[in-house]
Every structure is written in C-alpha cells, then in structure tokens.
Design a protein around this motif. Structure first.
Motif, PDB file in Angstrom:
ATOM      1  N   LYS A 198       0.573  -1.810  -0.610  1.00  0.00           N
ATOM      2  CA  LYS A 198      -0.438   0.152   0.341  1.00  0.00           C
ATOM      3  C   LYS A 198       0.675   1.273   0.492  1.00  0.00           C
ATOM      4  CE  LYS A 198      -3.797  -2.122   3.136  1.00  0.00           C
ATOM      5  NZ  LYS A 198      -4.468  -2.557   1.859  1.00  0.00           N
ATOM      6  N   TYR A 199       0.491   2.785  -0.692  1.00  0.00           N
ATOM      7  CA  TYR A 199       1.427   3.816  -0.826  1.00  0.00           C
ATOM      8  C   TYR A 199       1.282   4.220   0.509  1.00  0.00           C
ATOM      9  CZ  TYR A 199       3.115   8.105  -1.861  1.00  0.00           C
ATOM     10  OH  TYR A 199       3.817   9.215  -2.170  1.00  0.00           O
ATOM     11  N   VAL A 200       2.475   4.328   1.766  1.00  0.00           N
ATOM     12  CA  VAL A 200       2.281   5.104   2.849  1.00  0.00           C
ATOM     13  C   VAL A 200       3.203   5.840   2.971  1.00  0.00           C
ATOM     14  CG1 VAL A 200       1.611   2.532   4.095  1.00  0.00           C
ATOM     15  CG2 VAL A 200       4.090   3.348   3.321  1.00  0.00           C
ATOM     16  N   GLY A 201       3.853   6.791   1.511  1.00  0.00           N
ATOM     17  CA  GLY A 201       4.582   7.571   1.369  1.00  0.00           C
ATOM     18  C   GLY A 201       6.061   7.673   1.862  1.00  0.00           C
ATOM     19  N   SER A 202       7.007   8.083   1.361  1.00  0.00           N
ATOM     20  CA  SER A 202       8.507   7.511   1.445  1.00  0.00           C
ATOM     21  C   SER A 202       8.939   8.210   2.936  1.00  0.00           C
ATOM     22  CB  SER A 202       9.201   9.012   0.261  1.00  0.00           C
ATOM     23  OG  SER A 202       9.453   9.665   0.518  1.00  0.00           O
ATOM     24  N   GLU A 203       8.174   8.975   3.238  1.00  0.00           N
ATOM     25  CA  GLU A 203       8.957   8.856   4.908  1.00  0.00           C
ATOM     26  C   GLU A 203       8.665   7.673   5.455  1.00  0.00           C
ATOM     27  OE1 GLU A 203       7.966  11.465   8.662  1.00  0.00           O
ATOM     28  OE2 GLU A 203       7.546  12.678   6.613  1.00  0.00           O
TER      29      GLU A 203
ATOM     30  N   LYS B 209      -1.868  11.828  -8.651  1.00  0.00           N
ATOM     31  CA  LYS B 209      -2.368  10.562  -7.919  1.00  0.00           C
ATOM     32  C   LYS B 209      -3.131   9.326  -8.734  1.00  0.00           C
ATOM     33  CE  LYS B 209      -2.220  13.809  -4.665  1.00  0.00           C
ATOM     34  NZ  LYS B 209      -1.126  13.577  -4.236  1.00  0.00           N
ATOM     35  N   GLY B 210      -3.576   9.614  -9.461  1.00  0.00           N
ATOM     36  CA  GLY B 210      -3.878   8.441 -10.531  1.00  0.00           C
ATOM     37  C   GLY B 210      -3.073   7.252 -10.744  1.00  0.00           C
ATOM     38  N   ASN B 211      -1.754   7.405 -10.479  1.00  0.00           N
ATOM     39  CA  ASN B 211      -0.044   7.094 -10.966  1.00  0.00           C
ATOM     40  C   ASN B 211       0.104   5.809  -9.300  1.00  0.00           C
ATOM     41  OD1 ASN B 211       0.782   8.070 -13.145  1.00  0.00           O
ATOM     42  ND2 ASN B 211       1.682   9.653 -12.764  1.00  0.00           N
ATOM     43  N   ILE B 212      -0.623   6.245  -8.172  1.00  0.00           N
ATOM     44  CA  ILE B 212      -0.592   6.054  -6.914  1.00  0.00           C
ATOM     45  C   ILE B 212      -0.422   3.749  -7.528  1.00  0.00           C
ATOM     46  CG2 ILE B 212      -1.214   5.538  -4.592  1.00  0.00           C
ATOM     47  CD1 ILE B 212      -0.951   8.500  -4.110  1.00  0.00           C
ATOM     48  N   ASP B 213      -2.471   4.014  -7.461  1.00  0.00           N
ATOM     49  CA  ASP B 213      -2.852   3.460  -7.610  1.00  0.00           C
ATOM     50  C   ASP B 213      -2.668   2.400  -9.035  1.00  0.00           C
ATOM     51  OD1 ASP B 213      -4.621   4.142  -5.881  1.00  0.00           O
ATOM     52  OD2 ASP B 213      -6.238   4.991  -7.973  1.00  0.00           O
ATOM     53  N   LEU B 214      -2.068   2.828  -9.896  1.00  0.00           N
ATOM     54  CA  LEU B 214      -1.167   1.873 -11.314  1.00  0.00           C
ATOM     55  C   LEU B 214       0.046   1.494 -10.749  1.00  0.00           C
ATOM     56  CD1 LEU B 214      -1.717   1.942 -14.297  1.00  0.00           C
ATOM     57  CD2 LEU B 214      -0.955   3.781 -14.743  1.00  0.00           C
ATOM     58  N   VAL B 215       1.034   2.086  -9.889  1.00  0.00           N
ATOM     59  CA  VAL B 215       2.140   1.081  -9.264  1.00  0.00           C
ATOM     60  C   VAL B 215       1.951   0.486  -8.614  1.00  0.00           C
ATOM     61  CG1 VAL B 215       4.146   2.547  -8.381  1.00  0.00           C
ATOM     62  CG2 VAL B 215       3.327   3.428 -10.248  1.00  0.00           C
ATOM     63  N   VAL B 216       0.876   0.734  -7.638  1.00  0.00           N
ATOM     64  CA  VAL B 216       0.465   0.003  -7.067  1.00  0.00           C
ATOM     65  C   VAL B 216      -0.273  -1.321  -6.809  1.00  0.00           C
ATOM     66  CG1 VAL B 216      -0.905  -1.082  -4.792  1.00  0.00           C
ATOM     67  CG2 VAL B 216      -0.291   1.563  -4.854  1.00  0.00           C
ATOM     68  N   GLN B 217      -0.419  -1.341  -8.670  1.00  0.00           N
ATOM     69  CA  GLN B 217      -1.297  -2.462  -8.533  1.00  0.00           C
ATOM     70  C   GLN B 217      -0.336  -3.354  -9.725  1.00  0.00           C
ATOM     71  OE1 GLN B 217      -3.673  -0.805 -11.984  1.00  0.00           O
ATOM     72  NE2 GLN B 217      -5.438  -0.178  -9.936  1.00  0.00           N
TER      73      GLN B 217
END
Length: 186
Positions: free
Chosen positions: A117-122, A164-172
């Motif tokens: 899941k995307y949680v952020g780089s930090e 923001k759509g990049n997040i879903d695509l990369v996670v998938q």
C-alpha cells in the motif's frame, strides 16, 4: 543484507528526488552523464502501456547498462542502443523511457513492500531504519552507513505526487515492477 542495502539506496534515491527533482534516477542518469544539464522531473500521468513497456525493456536495458563502468560517460553508441531499446518497447526514445521510470520511482519509493500500500516515502524510510537497527547480521560499519544514509533521506521533504492515479497504477503493478526497480527480494 542485500535487501537492506537496496532499501538504503532506494531511500537515497527518494531523498534525492525530493530534494532536487532532477532526472538522475535509474538508467536515465546515463543520458544526463553524457553532458547535458540536469532536467527537472516532469511528472506525467502514467499508463498501463508505459508500465508494460518499462517491464518489457528491463532485460535489454540491464544488458546494456551492466557493461558500463560506474560514473563512466556513455558514448553515442551506448546511448543509441538505449534509445533503440526504448523505441522497441513503445517509447518515443530513451528520454521518454527515463521520464516514465522517474515517475514510477517517485511512487514506488512510498509503497510499503509488506502491505503493498502507498504510505509515503517517509513511512517507508522509517520502516527501513527499524529493519537496519534490528539486523544482527549487518556489520557495525555497514549499519552505521545505512542508518546515516536513511536518516539523511528522512530529512528531505516528502515529494508531492501530482498525478494521484499513478499511485494506484504503480501499486497494482508493484510485484511486476520490483525487479525493474532493483527490489526483487520482497
């Protein structure tokens, strides 16, 4: 230990991206070493076709870049080969391929490899710090270096992802992208 070193390198890449947004991530750095000034990261909305092209190009790109000496400036022949591989895999050229890789890396560095899941780089960097601190097999010298690098990365501002759509695509596509991003041991 290999994964921790890769994690530290990923964190440094994220920090560097956050600090300068320069296009020196992944193989795209080669084009910049050829003499051009650093370009600013142009954030784009990624497509599945671009992700598939990056994945398909991995083996050929690695075959070319693995022969290069670190910090060596690639010659015109190498750049032409990289451009050819990029075009063969659906990109206008190596510059477009590099920009897509940079946009993928911007998101990828913020994905928790355990939960995917995307949680952020930090948050990812903090997890990596905890992993290094808990590693009993890592030498004190390597541990200190990794912690210094990760803490330095943590001080950098969190990159803003414009698409923001990049997040879903990369996670998938996380599992398919892991070998491309140098993290094949999840």
């Amino acid at each position: 230990m290999r994964r921790l070193i890769r994690s530290a390198l990923t964190a440094l890449s994220i920090a560097w991206l956050a600090a300068s947004f320069a296009v020196l991530i992944s193989d795209h750095a080669l084009a910049q070493q050829a003499g051009g000034p650093p370009m600013q990261l142009k954030q784009i909305a990624l497509t599945q076709k671009q992700i598939d092209g990056v994945i398909a190009a991995e083996k050929d790109m690695d075959a070319i870049t693995s022969k290069l000496q670190p910090d060596a400036k690639p010659d015109a022949k190498v750049l032409a080969q990289l451009d050819g591989v990029a075009k063969k895999n659906g990109f206008a050229g190596y510059d477009e391929y590099g920009n897509v890789m940079d946009n993928i890396a911007l998101v990828y560095g913020g994905i928790d490899p355990a939960s995917k899941k995307y949680v952020g780089s930090e948050a990812v960097i903090k997890q990596q710090i905890a992993q290094v601190q808990a590693d009993k097999k890592m030498s004190a010298k390597d541990k200190k270096q990794a912690l210094d690098d990760l803490n330095s990365a943590l001080k950098q501002p969190e990159p803003t992802i414009e698409n923001k759509g990049n997040i879903d695509l990369v996670v998938q596509n996380f599992d398919k992208l892991a070998p491309v991003m140098g993290d094949d041991q999840q």
